[in-house]
Design an enzyme around this catalytic site. Sequence first.
Site, PDB file in Angstrom:
ATOM      1  N   ASP A   1       0.844  -1.204   0.000  1.00 46.33           N
ATOM      2  CA  ASP A   1       0.000   0.000   0.000  1.00 46.33           C
ATOM      3  C   ASP A   1       0.879   1.254   0.000  1.00 46.33           C
ATOM      4  O   ASP A   1       0.581   2.239  -0.681  1.00 46.33           O
ATOM      5  CB  ASP A   1      -0.908  -0.014   1.239  1.00 46.33           C
TER       6      ASP A   1
ATOM      7  N   HIS B   1      -4.603  -3.413   6.392  1.00 48.53           N
ATOM      8  CA  HIS B   1      -4.438  -3.667   4.953  1.00 48.53           C
ATOM      9  C   HIS B   1      -5.825  -4.054   4.412  1.00 48.53           C
ATOM     10  O   HIS B   1      -6.125  -5.218   4.174  1.00 48.53           O
ATOM     11  CB  HIS B   1      -3.429  -4.792   4.698  1.00 48.53           C
TER      12      HIS B   1
HETATM   13  P1  NAD Z   1      -2.837 -18.247  -4.121  1.00 43.56           P
HETATM   14  O1  NAD Z   1      -4.188 -18.836  -3.879  1.00 43.56           O
HETATM   15  O2  NAD Z   1      -2.298 -18.188  -5.504  1.00 43.56           O
HETATM   16  O3  NAD Z   1      -1.758 -19.010  -3.238  1.00 43.56           O
HETATM   17  C1  NAD Z   1      -1.990 -19.354  -1.900  1.00 43.56           C
HETATM   18  C2  NAD Z   1      -1.231 -20.625  -1.633  1.00 43.56           C
HETATM   19  O4  NAD Z   1      -1.379 -20.920  -0.252  1.00 43.56           O
HETATM   20  C3  NAD Z   1      -1.771 -21.838  -2.408  1.00 43.56           C
HETATM   21  O5  NAD Z   1      -0.710 -22.496  -3.087  1.00 43.56           O
HETATM   22  C4  NAD Z   1      -2.377 -22.717  -1.321  1.00 43.56           C
HETATM   23  O6  NAD Z   1      -2.292 -24.098  -1.630  1.00 43.56           O
HETATM   24  C5  NAD Z   1      -1.497 -22.328  -0.147  1.00 43.56           C
HETATM   25  N1  NAD Z   1      -2.058 -22.671   1.160  1.00 43.56           N
HETATM   26  C6  NAD Z   1      -3.354 -22.702   1.563  1.00 43.56           C
HETATM   27  N2  NAD Z   1      -3.440 -23.125   2.834  1.00 43.56           N
HETATM   28  C7  NAD Z   1      -2.166 -23.345   3.250  1.00 43.56           C
HETATM   29  C8  NAD Z   1      -1.604 -23.803   4.456  1.00 43.56           C
HETATM   30  N3  NAD Z   1      -2.357 -24.133   5.486  1.00 43.56           N
HETATM   31  N4  NAD Z   1      -0.252 -23.924   4.527  1.00 43.56           N
HETATM   32  C9  NAD Z   1       0.540 -23.608   3.484  1.00 43.56           C
HETATM   33  N5  NAD Z   1       0.049 -23.188   2.304  1.00 43.56           N
HETATM   34  C10 NAD Z   1      -1.283 -23.055   2.189  1.00 43.56           C
HETATM   35  O7  NAD Z   1      -2.900 -16.796  -3.461  1.00 43.56           O
HETATM   36  P2  NAD Z   1      -1.895 -15.579  -3.689  1.00 43.56           P
HETATM   37  O8  NAD Z   1      -2.393 -14.747  -4.802  1.00 43.56           O
HETATM   38  O9  NAD Z   1      -0.501 -16.080  -3.699  1.00 43.56           O
HETATM   39  O10 NAD Z   1      -2.198 -14.737  -2.361  1.00 43.56           O
HETATM   40  C11 NAD Z   1      -1.870 -15.255  -1.102  1.00 43.56           C
HETATM   41  C12 NAD Z   1      -2.457 -14.391  -0.003  1.00 43.56           C
HETATM   42  O11 NAD Z   1      -1.868 -13.095   0.007  1.00 43.56           O
HETATM   43  C13 NAD Z   1      -3.959 -14.154  -0.114  1.00 43.56           C
HETATM   44  O12 NAD Z   1      -4.523 -14.230   1.172  1.00 43.56           O
HETATM   45  C14 NAD Z   1      -4.040 -12.727  -0.645  1.00 43.56           C
HETATM   46  O13 NAD Z   1      -5.274 -12.126  -0.335  1.00 43.56           O
HETATM   47  C15 NAD Z   1      -2.892 -12.102   0.098  1.00 43.56           C
HETATM   48  N6  NAD Z   1      -2.367 -10.846  -0.434  1.00 43.56           N
HETATM   49  C16 NAD Z   1      -1.930  -9.932   0.475  1.00 43.56           C
HETATM   50  C17 NAD Z   1      -1.373  -8.750   0.042  1.00 43.56           C
HETATM   51  C18 NAD Z   1      -0.854  -7.742   1.027  1.00 43.56           C
HETATM   52  O14 NAD Z   1      -0.409  -6.675   0.599  1.00 43.56           O
HETATM   53  N7  NAD Z   1      -0.861  -7.983   2.323  1.00 43.56           N
HETATM   54  C19 NAD Z   1      -1.266  -8.487  -1.322  1.00 43.56           C
HETATM   55  C20 NAD Z   1      -1.708  -9.445  -2.225  1.00 43.56           C
HETATM   56  C21 NAD Z   1      -2.261 -10.642  -1.758  1.00 43.56           C
HETATM   57  C1  LMR Z   2      -4.002  -6.487  -2.535  1.00 43.55           C
HETATM   58  O1  LMR Z   2      -3.934  -5.493  -1.816  1.00 43.55           O
HETATM   59  O2  LMR Z   2      -3.612  -6.503  -3.711  1.00 43.55           O
HETATM   60  C2  LMR Z   2      -4.624  -7.752  -1.975  1.00 43.55           C
HETATM   61  O3  LMR Z   2      -4.598  -7.726  -0.586  1.00 43.55           O
HETATM   62  C3  LMR Z   2      -6.006  -7.939  -2.499  1.00 43.55           C
HETATM   63  C4  LMR Z   2      -6.627  -9.245  -2.051  1.00 43.55           C
HETATM   64  O4  LMR Z   2      -7.754  -9.195  -1.514  1.00 43.55           O
HETATM   65  O5  LMR Z   2      -6.010 -10.303  -2.253  1.00 43.55           O
END
Ligand code: NAD
Ligand code: LMR
Length: 339
Positions: A160, A188
């Site tokens: 962010d 977030h």
């Molecule tokens: P994704 O679904 O592509 O990958 C998530 C992975 O986690 C998958 O491979 C899944 O099998 C694995 N997983 C699920 N449960 C698990 C467990 N108990 N132990 C280990 N692995 C496990 O998702 P992504 O696009 O990589 O996003 C991951 C997370 O990050 C999401 O929650 C998303 O919302 C979050 N995110 C946060 C931010 C931020 O700025 N904080 C930004 C983008 C995404």
């Molecule tokens: C982001 O800020 O891009 C993600 O946290 C959005 C989401 O909900 O995975």
Amino acid sequence: MAKQPTRVLVTGAAGQIGYALVPMIARGAMLGLDQPVIIHMLDIEAAAESLKGVKMELIDAAFPLLKDVVATTDVVEACKGVNVAVMVGGFPRKEGMERKDVMTKNVSIYKAQASALEQHAAPDCKVLVVANPANTNALILKEFAPSFPSKNITCLTRLDHNRALGQVSEKLNVHVGDVKNVTIWGNHSSTQYPDVNHATVKTAAGEKPVRALVADDQWLNTEFITTVQQRGAAIIKARKLSSALSAASSACDHIRDWVLGTPKGTWVSMGVYSDGSYGIPAGLIYSFPVTCEKGEWSIVQGLKIDEFSRAKMDATAKELVEEKSLAVEEKNNCRTCAL
Ligand code: NAD
Ligand code: LMR
């Protein structure tokens, strides 16, 4: 003498952020170009094949800094001896699911991972939670790993922060590297407060306040804020997937600055355990402006907060208090349920 490798855990490593993140770590973007690494990758059984594929690609890329790769579905093996843990794995919110449903899933996931980290990680392990709801997942992890220093558990709001820098740089047509000291306050989520009141831009005539250069308070107080708050949703709409390369890159920025320090005169935003600074309730994981030195973050103190900012900082704190009570409710239920 060659440096000892640092062990970096990435959970959810077979997912999209994991796939973008592990090569960045192996190239030195997280810990420096002279720091060898051993990458530990954890995912669930259903993703084991795909995880194997990621390991094969890491080997094929022949990264000079990458000394070994552990790819596993065993949480204990994954956590053994790790110095840095990036928690990306989690249960995503699906259509029709309430916030409470996601919390229920995450409490059980984070309980198991917190215990494994507490028992098997290096004692000074630095933890960054990326998986949403990132602030509250970090708090759950802290609750289930009581012997972990609270200073070592953080969540990602650097994405962010970087988005806010990007919006200012686009508006002023200046390089993003010349903009600094924006602040992300709070969660977030769409209640976060991106604040430019203390941000500056490097110009030929010295550092100038963003507010003076933009000279459009209306834009700064409305469109700028909502664009940053809604950026994650806008990316999901455009890509049909949530942000991955920018999330991975920001996770590297977060850990790099935490471990190696922030540049003099510059602060960054990190979700950290609130000590009550700026009147934010203690005991929340809340995003603050921080500087880092010798592997420790400190909240920047003494920034002037006007009424407009106060209301926005309190609104996002209120959302975190609500998430915390949901999580505590789930945690209490979990004590008696089999996980
Ligand atoms: P994704 O679904 O592509 O990958 C998530 C992975 O986690 C998958 O491979 C899944 O099998 C694995 N997983 C699920 N449960 C698990 C467990 N108990 N132990 C280990 N692995 C496990 O998702 P992504 O696009 O990589 O996003 C991951 C997370 O990050 C999401 O929650 C998303 O919302 C979050 N995110 C946060 C931010 C931020 O700025 N904080 C930004 C983008 C995404
Ligand atoms: C982001 O800020 O891009 C993600 O946290 C959005 C989401 O909900 O995975």
